[in-house]
Write an enzyme that holds these catalytic residues in place. Structure first.
Site, PDB file in Angstrom:
ATOM      1  N   LYS A  53       1.585  -3.508   1.980  1.00 23.60           N
ATOM      2  CA  LYS A  53       1.773  -2.106   1.622  1.00 23.60           C
ATOM      3  C   LYS A  53       0.898  -1.673   0.445  1.00 23.60           C
ATOM      4  O   LYS A  53       0.535  -0.500   0.338  1.00 23.60           O
ATOM      5  CB  LYS A  53       3.241  -1.822   1.309  1.00 23.60           C
ATOM      6  CG  LYS A  53       4.138  -1.899   2.533  1.00 23.60           C
ATOM      7  CD  LYS A  53       5.560  -1.491   2.216  1.00 23.60           C
ATOM      8  CE  LYS A  53       6.440  -1.535   3.465  1.00 23.60           C
ATOM      9  NZ  LYS A  53       7.803  -1.031   3.207  1.00 23.60           N
ATOM     10  N   ASP A  74       8.439   5.558   3.546  1.00 30.38           N
ATOM     11  CA  ASP A  74       9.614   4.847   3.053  1.00 30.38           C
ATOM     12  C   ASP A  74      10.481   5.768   2.205  1.00 30.38           C
ATOM     13  O   ASP A  74      11.707   5.651   2.201  1.00 30.38           O
ATOM     14  CB  ASP A  74       9.204   3.634   2.208  1.00 30.38           C
ATOM     15  CG  ASP A  74       8.836   2.422   3.044  1.00 30.38           C
ATOM     16  OD1 ASP A  74       9.221   2.374   4.229  1.00 30.38           O
ATOM     17  OD2 ASP A  74       8.159   1.523   2.508  1.00 30.38           O
TER      18      ASP A  74
END
Length: 247
Positions: A65, A102
């Site tokens: 990420k 997210d």
């Protein structure tokens, strides 16, 4: 055919392919596929992109990420602020734009977990990776102060060895933003003093496979209110879908 997928190092635990396959079937979307792409190293990403010119977008999971960012051409302001990306859109000209969805999933999960009449003032965020960065960003936006916990004393206020009962008492929201407890290593859990938990504590685990992790089970034994990562997963997946199909 529109192709989408997920990149990560090990993806055997992921529900993403099943989720999107069910979505495509349910919504009669016949021209899309979603695949899992295990990359031994992030340096393999350019090769994947060259081999799949019809890949229009992809999700990003552990441990890439943050590592994916140098391979992207643009970041949204939110992704830039967080310093982590979990969703990439491939533009018509081949440029790659990074997003963080997210945050959308986390807001939904916290809204479901927390009692608005009894909001915690402080949180502990277990982990310092890309998912933890998104957690910190969302908590800041909610006005909940937080302290990070890491195995590395240079990366957080606390190490796991530093945690005491009074630390747990002062932080009524605890978020597991590590992969500990993910299938198949379901017997693992972050090393915190679980005996200090109370019914006024909230435990959020970003892990969703298995549905009841050892972290959450130990919290439930002490009466804590718990939620796994499934709600967050659904929220971020739907946000990614909207991004990929935003004309």
């Amino acid at each position: 055919m529109r192709r989408y997928g997920l990149i990560g190092r090990r993806l055997g635990h992921s529900f993403s392919a099943r989720y999107f396959a069910e979505k495509f079937a349910r919504e009669a979307i016949a021209d899309c596929t979603y695949s899992l792409y295990e990359l031994p190293a992030i340096e393999d990403l350019p090769g994947l992109l060259a081999a799949t010119p019809d890949l229009r977008g992809f999700n990003v999971t552990i441990p890439y990420k943050q590592a994916v960012i140098p391979y992207l051409d643009d970041l949204t302001p939110e992704a830039l602020c967080i310093g982590a990306v979990n969703c990439v859109r491939r533009e018509a000209d081949g440029r790659l734009t990074g997003f963080n969805t997210d945050t959308d999933g986390l807001r939904l999960a916290l809204a479901e977990l927390l009692d608005p009449a009894d909001l915690p003032e402080q949180a502990l965020v277990l982990g310092t990776g890309g998912a933890a960065q998104a957690v910190q960003y969302v908590l800041s936006g909610m006005g909940i102060s937080f302290d990070a916990v890491s195995r590395d004393p240079a990366r957080a206020r606390y190490t796991y060895d530093d945690l005491r009962d009074d630390t747990i008492a002062a932080h009524r929201l605890i978020v597991n933003a590590t992969p500990l407890g993910t299938w198949p290593a379901t017997d693992r859990a972050p090393s915190i003093p679980y005996a200090a938990l109370t019914p006024r504590h909230y435990l959020l685990d970003l892990v969703y496979n298995p549905p009841l992790t050892r972290f959450l089970a130990l919290g439930r034994e002490r009466g804590a209110r718990t939620l796994n990562g499934e709600r967050m997963f659904y929220g971020q997946a739907e946000s990614a879908w909207r991004i990929w199909n935003d004309a």
